[in-house]
Design a protein around this motif. Structure first.
Motif, PDB file in Angstrom:
ATOM      1  N   ARG A 146      10.604   1.394   1.163  1.00  0.00           N
ATOM      2  CA  ARG A 146       9.976   0.371   0.835  1.00  0.00           C
ATOM      3  C   ARG A 146       9.923  -0.336  -0.323  1.00  0.00           C
ATOM      4  NH1 ARG A 146       3.813   1.658   2.473  1.00  0.00           N
ATOM      5  NH2 ARG A 146       3.428  -0.689   2.783  1.00  0.00           N
ATOM      6  N   ILE A 170       7.252  10.996   3.624  1.00  0.00           N
ATOM      7  CA  ILE A 170       6.473  10.314   2.784  1.00  0.00           C
ATOM      8  C   ILE A 170       7.457   9.546   1.688  1.00  0.00           C
ATOM      9  CG2 ILE A 170       4.685  10.279   0.974  1.00  0.00           C
ATOM     10  CD1 ILE A 170       3.190  12.131   2.816  1.00  0.00           C
ATOM     11  N   ASP A 171       8.077  10.468   1.280  1.00  0.00           N
ATOM     12  CA  ASP A 171       9.227  10.055   0.188  1.00  0.00           C
ATOM     13  C   ASP A 171      10.316   9.136   0.895  1.00  0.00           C
ATOM     14  OD1 ASP A 171       8.013  12.002  -1.701  1.00  0.00           O
ATOM     15  OD2 ASP A 171       9.619  13.761  -1.255  1.00  0.00           O
ATOM     16  N   ASN A 197       0.901  -1.119  -0.171  1.00  0.00           N
ATOM     17  CA  ASN A 197       0.058   0.142   0.077  1.00  0.00           C
ATOM     18  C   ASN A 197       0.924   1.340  -0.122  1.00  0.00           C
ATOM     19  OD1 ASN A 197      -2.341  -1.675   0.228  1.00  0.00           O
ATOM     20  ND2 ASN A 197      -2.223  -1.443   2.408  1.00  0.00           N
ATOM     21  N   ASP A 198       0.359   2.297  -0.447  1.00  0.00           N
ATOM     22  CA  ASP A 198       1.074   3.584  -0.680  1.00  0.00           C
ATOM     23  C   ASP A 198       1.001   4.098   0.849  1.00  0.00           C
ATOM     24  OD1 ASP A 198       1.744   3.371  -3.455  1.00  0.00           O
ATOM     25  OD2 ASP A 198      -0.125   4.536  -3.795  1.00  0.00           O
ATOM     26  N   PHE A 199       2.064   4.775   1.217  1.00  0.00           N
ATOM     27  CA  PHE A 199       2.175   5.515   2.527  1.00  0.00           C
ATOM     28  C   PHE A 199       1.642   6.886   1.951  1.00  0.00           C
ATOM     29  CE2 PHE A 199       4.439   7.884   5.661  1.00  0.00           C
ATOM     30  CZ  PHE A 199       3.813   7.528   6.710  1.00  0.00           C
ATOM     31  N   THR A 200       0.666   7.419   2.705  1.00  0.00           N
ATOM     32  CA  THR A 200       0.205   8.915   2.398  1.00  0.00           C
ATOM     33  C   THR A 200       0.244   9.855   3.293  1.00  0.00           C
ATOM     34  OG1 THR A 200      -2.255   8.315   3.192  1.00  0.00           O
ATOM     35  CG2 THR A 200      -1.553   7.560   0.967  1.00  0.00           C
ATOM     36  N   SER A 206       8.626   5.934   1.081  1.00  0.00           N
ATOM     37  CA  SER A 206       8.319   5.200  -0.301  1.00  0.00           C
ATOM     38  C   SER A 206       9.737   4.686  -0.814  1.00  0.00           C
ATOM     39  CB  SER A 206       7.728   6.183  -1.277  1.00  0.00           C
ATOM     40  OG  SER A 206       6.577   6.459  -0.811  1.00  0.00           O
TER      41      SER A 206
END
Length: 86
Positions: free
Chosen positions: A81, A74-75, A2-5, A78
């Motif tokens: 991950r 967030i970057d 899942n994306d981290f937002t 991402s």
């Protein structure tokens, strides 16, 4: 994966360190410094420890120290991950 937002950042900041009533975490906070949001270095360390535990990742210490905004966090998550950082 899942994306981290930004919503994830908001939730974790509130869970770990609470929220300063003078700061609107629901606004556009991606490029607002953690200091301006009312979060000090201890709160950021607690936040990154929580992220590592919840997401099962290891964030490089030097990279964590360079993070100053939710967008940068967030970057970092991402990139970590995706295996771009070790």
């Amino acid at each position: 994966m899942n994306d981290f937002t930004i919503e994830d950042v908001r939730r974790i900041l509130r869970d770990v360190a609470g929220a300063d009533e003078r700061v609107d975490l629901d606004g556009d906070i991606a490029e607002t410094s953690f200091a301006d949001l009312g979060y000090d270095s201890l709160a950021l360390l607690e936040t990154t420890a929580r992220l590592q535990r919840d997401l099962g990742i290891r964030l490089p210490d030097d990279a964590v120290l360079a993070v100053s905004t939710p967008g940068q966090l967030i970057d970092l998550v991402s990139l970590t991950r995706a295996g771009a950082l070790s």
